[in-house]
Design an enzyme around this catalytic site. Structure first.
Site, PDB file in Angstrom:
ATOM      1  N   CYS A 112      33.592 -11.814 -11.683  1.00 49.34           N
ATOM      2  CA  CYS A 112      33.651 -11.612 -13.558  1.00 49.34           C
ATOM      3  C   CYS A 112      34.054 -10.420 -13.855  1.00 49.34           C
ATOM      4  O   CYS A 112      34.280  -9.885 -15.249  1.00 49.34           O
ATOM      5  CB  CYS A 112      32.210 -12.180 -13.911  1.00 49.34           C
ATOM      6  SG  CYS A 112      31.653 -14.438 -13.450  1.00 49.34           S
ATOM      7  N   HIS A 160      30.987  -9.506 -21.135  1.00 47.65           N
ATOM      8  CA  HIS A 160      31.029 -11.138 -20.044  1.00 47.65           C
ATOM      9  C   HIS A 160      30.986 -12.709 -20.896  1.00 47.65           C
ATOM     10  O   HIS A 160      29.411 -12.527 -20.995  1.00 47.65           O
ATOM     11  CB  HIS A 160      30.985 -10.697 -18.294  1.00 47.65           C
ATOM     12  CG  HIS A 160      30.913 -12.104 -17.609  1.00 47.65           C
ATOM     13  ND1 HIS A 160      32.286 -13.455 -17.875  1.00 47.65           N
ATOM     14  CD2 HIS A 160      30.396 -13.256 -17.017  1.00 47.65           C
ATOM     15  CE1 HIS A 160      31.730 -14.356 -17.068  1.00 47.65           C
ATOM     16  NE2 HIS A 160      30.924 -14.190 -16.026  1.00 47.65           N
ATOM     17  N   ASN A 168      33.001 -20.056 -19.739  1.00 52.03           N
ATOM     18  CA  ASN A 168      32.618 -19.003 -18.734  1.00 52.03           C
ATOM     19  C   ASN A 168      34.343 -18.894 -18.065  1.00 52.03           C
ATOM     20  O   ASN A 168      34.338 -20.188 -17.519  1.00 52.03           O
ATOM     21  CB  ASN A 168      31.668 -19.012 -17.752  1.00 52.03           C
ATOM     22  CG  ASN A 168      31.415 -17.750 -17.136  1.00 52.03           C
ATOM     23  OD1 ASN A 168      32.834 -17.202 -16.679  1.00 52.03           O
ATOM     24  ND2 ASN A 168      30.620 -17.582 -16.151  1.00 52.03           N
TER      25      ASN A 168
END
Length: 311
Positions: A112, A237, A267
């Site tokens: 990430c 993120h 995500n």
């Protein structure tokens, strides 16, 4: 030249949209529960697109916006944790798709935080004179490593890519990176096995993210010489609204726009920071030259952040 700068951004998302109601048809959940737990309403899912195809689409958009061409690029960096093939690299495949001639090309896998790691390495290369124009891309196809019967993870994921064109500049417009990891907690987020499957220890990640990250982000601002209260935007993120909203409050970025792209994109791991930033720029929500904090964190428990000046 004494620094580097982002001159343009681009992004790509697949056409297929998966809603929370669609997820509820697969596992025992519902729209209200998903929104209350993570803040996500929809996510984009790649049906035929590959990681390198999505990366190339985003890079083409960024190059077009920059006014530069593939012939100007001498460094290609792709951040991804969902590439299927080990070789050739996604960067090499993207360079071939775009017609970039003889670039340095490599992949980064810090999950990430990958885009922020990639941006830092491109900045360092340009400052050192090893490159002049870089494409920094993050592209993920998490849907391909998701167990669609596991409601703790399948509600989270989305696919897509984001890209930045980075060039040399007379003044540094990409600030010093602060990066690191928590190796002893590295297996809290995993993509393992054959076939590979995404899993995580959600509570451990949540506790780490909501306690450890804001002090690190303050270090990023200090190294850039920017007060958090003066940030125009914060692009973390896109993990979970229950993580990123308290993060911004703890940081003290009281006047900043907070990117909340996960509401519609889910995500997207490494792609989430450039996806969200590209959309903010496309909508004209951040003035040129304004300070923006980019902060990636997650798998590996790795993290990286820098303050950039908006292109």
């Amino acid at each position: 030249m004494t620094g580097s700068q982002i001159v343009a951004m681009g992004h790509y998302q697949p056409a297929k949209v998966l809603t929370n109601d669609d997820i509820a048809a697969l596992v025992d959940t519902n729209d209200a529960w998903i929104q209350s737990r993570v803040g996500i309403r929809t996510r984009h899912i790649a049906e035929t697109e590959t990681v390198d195809e999505m990366a190339a689409f985003a890079a083409e958009k960024a190059l077009s916006a920059s006014g530069l061409t593939a012939g100007d690029v001498d460094l290609v960096v792709v951040a991804t944790c969902t590439a299927v093939d080990r070789s050739p690299s996604m960067a090499a495949r993207v360079a071939a798709r775009l017609g970039v001639g003889s670039p340095a090309a490599y992949d980064i896998n810090t999950a990430c935080s990958g885009f922020c790691y990639g941006l830092a390495t491109a900045d360092h290369a340009i400052r050192a004179g090893a490159a002049s124009t870089a494409l920094v891309i993050a592209s993920e196809k998490l849907s391909e490593v998701t167990d669609w019967t596991d409601r703790s993870t399948c509600i989270l994921v989305g696919d897509g890519a984001g890209a930045a064109v980075v060039t040399a500049s007379d003044e540094p417009r990409i600030g010093p990176v602060v990066w690191g990891s928590e190796p002893e907690m590295g297996d809290a987020v995993r993509i393992e096995g054959t076939p590979a499957v995404f899993s995580q220890e959600g509570q451990s990640v949540f506790r780490w993210a909501t306690t450890a990250l804001a002090p690190i982000a303050r270090q990023v601002c200090e190294r850039a010489g920017v007060d958090p209260a003066d940030l125009a935007a914060v692009v973390p993120h896109q993990a979970n609204l229950r993580i990123i909203e308290p993060f911004v409050r703890q940081l003290g970025a009281t006047n900043a726009i907070l990117a909340r792209d996960l509401v519609e994109s889910g995500n997207t791991s490494a792609a989430s920071v450039p996806l969200a930033l590209s959309k903010l720029l496309e909508r004209g929500e951040i003035p040129s030259g304004a300070p923006v904090l980019l902060f990636g964190f997650g798998g590996g428990l790795a993290y990286a952040g820098q303050v950039i000046r908006c292109p």
